[in-house]
Every structure is written in C-alpha cells, then in structure tokens.
Motif scaffolding. Structure first.
Motif, short mmCIF file in Angstrom:
data_model
loop_
_atom_site.label_atom_id
_atom_site.label_comp_id
_atom_site.label_asym_id
_atom_site.label_seq_id
_atom_site.Cartn_x
_atom_site.Cartn_y
_atom_site.Cartn_z
N ASP A 1 -5.88 -3.39 1.70
CA ASP A 1 -7.26 -3.83 1.45
C ASP A 1 -7.61 -3.77 -0.03
N GLY A 2 -6.60 -3.56 -0.86
CA GLY A 2 -6.83 -3.49 -2.30
C GLY A 2 -7.21 -2.11 -2.79
N GLY A 3 -7.37 -1.17 -1.88
CA GLY A 3 -7.73 0.18 -2.27
C GLY A 3 -6.52 1.00 -2.68
N ASN A 4 -6.81 2.20 -3.17
CA ASN A 4 -5.73 3.09 -3.60
C ASN A 4 -5.42 4.18 -2.58
N GLU A 5 -6.33 4.43 -1.68
CA GLU A 5 -6.17 5.53 -0.74
C GLU A 5 -6.18 5.01 0.70
N TYR A 6 -5.29 5.55 1.50
CA TYR A 6 -5.21 5.22 2.92
C TYR A 6 -5.05 6.52 3.71
N PRO A 7 -6.11 7.37 3.71
CA PRO A 7 -5.98 8.70 4.30
C PRO A 7 -5.67 8.70 5.80
N ASP A 8 -6.02 7.65 6.50
CA ASP A 8 -5.74 7.58 7.93
C ASP A 8 -4.34 7.08 8.24
N HIS A 9 -3.57 6.81 7.20
CA HIS A 9 -2.21 6.28 7.36
C HIS A 9 -1.23 7.06 6.49
N PRO A 10 -0.76 8.21 6.99
CA PRO A 10 0.16 9.02 6.19
C PRO A 10 1.47 8.32 5.83
N ASP A 11 1.85 7.28 6.58
CA ASP A 11 3.07 6.56 6.24
C ASP A 11 2.94 5.80 4.92
N VAL A 12 1.72 5.50 4.50
CA VAL A 12 1.54 4.87 3.18
C VAL A 12 2.00 5.85 2.10
N ARG A 13 1.58 7.09 2.20
CA ARG A 13 1.99 8.12 1.24
C ARG A 13 3.49 8.33 1.31
N ARG A 14 4.06 8.33 2.52
CA ARG A 14 5.52 8.47 2.70
C ARG A 14 6.25 7.34 1.97
N LEU A 15 5.79 6.11 2.15
CA LEU A 15 6.35 4.95 1.47
C LEU A 15 6.25 5.11 -0.04
N GLN A 16 5.06 5.40 -0.52
CA GLN A 16 4.83 5.51 -1.96
C GLN A 16 5.67 6.63 -2.57
N ASP A 17 5.74 7.77 -1.91
CA ASP A 17 6.52 8.89 -2.44
C ASP A 17 8.01 8.57 -2.47
N ALA A 18 8.52 7.98 -1.41
CA ALA A 18 9.95 7.65 -1.36
C ALA A 18 10.32 6.68 -2.48
N VAL A 19 9.51 5.66 -2.68
CA VAL A 19 9.80 4.67 -3.72
C VAL A 19 9.65 5.28 -5.10
N LYS A 20 8.63 6.09 -5.30
CA LYS A 20 8.41 6.72 -6.61
C LYS A 20 9.59 7.61 -7.00
N GLN A 21 10.18 8.28 -6.03
CA GLN A 21 11.29 9.20 -6.31
C GLN A 21 12.63 8.50 -6.44
N ALA A 22 12.71 7.24 -6.02
CA ALA A 22 13.98 6.50 -6.07
C ALA A 22 14.20 5.89 -7.45
N ASP A 23 15.47 5.63 -7.74
CA ASP A 23 15.82 4.93 -8.97
C ASP A 23 15.71 3.42 -8.79
N GLY A 24 15.93 2.96 -7.55
CA GLY A 24 15.91 1.52 -7.32
C GLY A 24 15.63 1.17 -5.88
N LEU A 25 15.53 -0.13 -5.64
CA LEU A 25 15.17 -0.64 -4.32
C LEU A 25 16.14 -1.73 -3.87
#
Length: 179
Positions: free
Chosen positions: A49-73
């Motif tokens: 929805d263009g926002g930065n926070e999705y508190p009702d969807h912990p998988d968003v944080r899981r996605l963001q954290d996994a990608v942030k910690q990775a070297d590549g995709l």
C-alpha cells in the motif's frame, strides 16, 4: 561465504518457475554459496500500500530481514501478459532501498510460449530503480512444459549449461561487487 535469497514469483503448486529456481539454487550451493529460498506460497504477504510498516504481517519483516542480510538475490518469474508476475512485483514493492540497494541479482523467466526477454527486462528495470546490480547472464525458459521432465530435471543439456554459467556469473559477480 556468499549468501543469496531465492524468490519465485509463482503461486502454482507444481510451478515451472519454482523448478527453475531450484536448478539455480542447486548449482549455487554446489559452488559453495548459501541460499535461502523464501517460498511465497507459504508466506502471508499483503498487497503493497506504499507504506513502510506492516505490523499485521510478520512475513513482511521476515522477507525484508532475509533480503537485507543476503549478498544477492535470485529472482524467478513466470511471464504473464508480456511482463513479470504480480506476485514478484508486489514482493519487490514490499521492500525498499534499505533492503535492495547494492544487492546483486540474477534473473530467470519462465513462459509457455517462445522465450523472450520481456519479463527479464522488466525485472532489470525494477532492480535498477532500487540501485541493485543485475548480472549480464540471464535464463529465459520458453515452452516450459517441454523443458522439464516428470522428475523436474532439465531435459535440454544446453539449458543445463546455461544454468551453470548463470550460477557461476552470479557467484563471481557477487564476490566482486560485495568485496
């Protein structure tokens, strides 16, 4: 050790896109890389929805954290109507420069018709906008129903070689660009 996150933009149970991603993952792990596959079929991701926070969807944080910690995709998408799937686009939209800036990416497309570069070019454009680096090698699998055997193995030796080149390039370029 170089770490990658693999994402397939298909929700189909027996997806050729997931099979293609699995081939890339197998080759990278055989070369000594660590790969975490995020299976979007099992994650609860909202529409962006263009926002930065999705508190009702912990998988968003899981996605963001996994990608942030990775070297590549490794990004694999089916080609729908001449472009990327809405699933992969939404997944990328749920992230920002915080996760994607400076990442090295390899792109794969799968389609039922003749191979082309539409979805691959669109992925390149999306990734460029978030300051990621897409390697020159890419894999486009046309007529996917002919490319894989019943066991999911590639039937075309030239395509298997292409996956080897893709994985080598992704690993080598990630090492170079990540220092």
């Amino acid at each position: 050790m170089v770490k990658f996150v693999g994402i397939a933009g298909s929700l189909r149970p027996d997806s050729y896109t997931h099979q293609a991603l699995a081939h890339a993952v197998d080759r990278l792990t055989a070369m000594g890389a660590e790969v975490e596959v995020l299976d979007l079929r099992t994650m609860n991701l909202p529409f962006c929805d263009g926002g930065n926070e999705y508190p009702d969807h912990p998988d968003v944080r899981r996605l963001q954290d996994a990608v942030k910690q990775a070297d590549g995709l490794i990004l694999a998408t089916p080609e729908y109507h001449g472009s990327v799937s809405g699933v992969i686009k939404n997944t990328l939209d749920l992230m920002s420069f915080d996760q994607l800036d400076g990442k090295v990416a390899g792109v794969i497309s799968v389609l039922g018709g003749q191979p082309n570069s539409n979805a691959l070019n669109h992925l390149r454009l999306i990734m460029r906008w978030v300051h990621a680096w897409v390697i020159p090698e890419q894999v486009a699998i046309g007529q996917a129903w002919k490319a894989f055997g019943e066991d999911g193995k590639l039937l075309d030796e030239a395509l298997a070689t292409r996956f080897d080149q893709f994985a080598r390039s992704l690993l080598d370029n990630t090492r170079k660009l990540r220092g």
